[in-house]
Design a protein around this motif. Structure first.
Motif: not given
Length: 470
Positions: A100, A135-138, A140-141, A144, A184, A189, A463
């Motif tokens: 990722d 911008t997909n959740s995977q 984005r994590e 961070k 984004s 975060y 957050e």
């Protein structure tokens, strides 16, 4: 070997990743190529050594070298002012979900390259595809985790590189469509560790919502200066859990609230295409809401003060003026008595309030001349041309409400004893979640430049913070 990253249509040009093996040396190189009738190379990596004894073309060392090359090339798009000598760590040894992280870094470089280098008939569709990936959740994590791994200095350089590219892309979007959203525009975060809650956030000024604006439009040079900045914010709270006989106290106190407006281009470009480095937005209001998400075990919440009322200094001056007229006048002596009163107000006002089990912290900037709240008011035209107004020369004035760089810092020693939640003892051993929701207002009033333009922009972030009752 070539892999399609994205294409505008089946019969149209595409953006590809090409891998080239040098037959005369143990090196390979990677390129991002726009495939037309003739391929156009948009980016090429450094030559990377491969292991001749390995059966894999890309072993761990090769992937690690490529990843560092990708990161360094994203960082290189930052202006000279923000470049750091800090070394990029070997991410392959530091993180678990390296796939990722690799995809995040590669798509980010492709996105930046596309903005600056891709031909017009390929750029729009590819940027839209890359935006969807980033911008997909995977990812984005992954972003961070990536930020926490490279450290704060490189984190700042990374966001300034990417947000400079976004700042250059948004006018193109605005010219073609009002419905497309930028990728984004706000990155934030949170971190919960060692009795510390921390939120880090970055947002390019151009992507913040305009809350109010003057009727006077800004000229192109002023707009260049205003939009080539980003907001960088840090919110830090210290928390403590105190076990009482029949309940538990959760105490949260302000450690540091920092808000800076940082330019995205160097001084030379700001002077040549803009109106100088001192025309920019300034923080005018900050609002933070702290709320326990599951409130079943919450008994009460207490705050230390409802308002920080600044001291008011009053100066009274009296003067006597006399004059003597010639003997032929009716009166030979004239006398005049005058009195002047001036007040000095503290520019920042702090208020603390409670809504349900939410604690709300507010900082308001006030015009020290008339006491009006800056974020919700517009200066008069007379004030805009008054060289002695408090917002003129605001970065060099001895009574400035900001630091010299134009930011603000609110430290823990000014804001009482903090917030206290009383929690039922049945929560012992559990990890509770708190939501922090924040709003930051930035305002522009002219500093040295002669203009009647003024505006206020706002962003919102949210957050989740964690705390173990033990």
């Amino acid at each position: 070997m070539s892999i399609c990253i994205c294409s505008s249509a089946s019969s149209q040009p595409s953006l590809n990743l090409s891998v080239i093996k040098n037959p005369f040396s143990p090196t390979i190189s990677f390129s991002i190529v726009a495939y037309f009738n003739l391929p156009i190379s948009l980016w090429t990596s450094k030559p990377i050594n491969t292991n001749r004894k390995s059966f894999k073309l890309l072993d761990n060392d090769t992937v690690s070298s490529l990843l560092i090359n990708l990161v360094e090339d994203v960082l290189s798009y930052c202006s000279n002012k923000c470049k750091s000598s800090i070394q990029v760590p070997k991410l392959l040894d530091s993180v678990s979900n390296i796939k990722d992280i690799f995809n995040l870094v590669f798509f980010t470089l492709s996105f930046v390259i596309c903005i600056y280098e891709a031909p017009a008939d390929l750029r729009s569709k590819c940027l839209d595809n890359l935006k969807t990936q980033l911008t997909n959740s995977q990812l984005r994590e992954a972003l961070k985790l990536f930020m926490k791994t490279i450290g704060s200095n490189l984190e700042e350089q990374w966001t300034r590189s990417v947000n400079l590219a976004i700042t250059n892309w948004i006018p193109e979007l605005q010219a073609t469509s009002t419905t497309l959203k930028t990728p984004s525009p706000l990155f934030s975060y949170s971190l919960s560790t060692f009795e510390l809650w921390k939120v880090q956030l970055y947002c390019p000024i151009i992507s913040m919502d305009i809350e109010s604006s003057s009727n006077s439009s800004a000229d192109e040079r002023l707009l260049f200066s205003l939009k080539h900045h980003q907001l960088e914010g840090v919110i830090q709270f210290n928390y403590k859990v105190i076990i009482q006989e029949k309940w538990v106290d959760v105490i949260v106190v302000i450690d540091n609230i920092r808000c800076d407006i940082v330019r995205l281009v160097n001084d030379t470009l700001m002077k040549e295409q803009g109106v100088g480095i001192e025309e920019k937005h300034f923080p005018s209001r900050i609002s933070l809401h702290l709320t326990p998400i599951l409130q079943t075990n919450i008994i009460s919440v207490s705050v230390s003060k409802s308002s920080d009322n600044p001291t008011t200094e009053i100066e009274v001056g009296k003067s006597i003026e006399t004059s003597f007229d010639p003997p032929n006048s009716f009166l030979g002596l004239k006398l005049a008595v005058g009195e002047t009163i001036s007040t000095s107000l503290k520019p920042w006002k702090f208020e603390e309030s409670v809504h349900g089990y939410s604690s709300i912290l507010n900082w308001f900037l006030h015009d020290s001349m008339d006491g009006r709240e800056v974020s919700s008011s517009k200066p008069s035209k007379m004030a805009l041309i008054n060289p002695k107004a408090w917002f003129k020369h605001r970065y060099s004035n001895a009574h400035r409400p900001f630091n010299r760089q134009g930011g603000v810092v609110f430290a823990k020693d000014e804001y009482g004893n903090g917030i206290r939640w009383k929690v039922d003892k049945s929560s012992m051993g559990k990890t509770m979640e708190w939501e922090i929701k924040g709003f930051i207002w930035l305002t522009y009033w002219p500093n040295n430049y002669i203009t009647f333009h003024s505006e206020t922009r706002r962003l919102e972030f949210r957050e989740i913070l964690h705390l173990t009752i033990a």
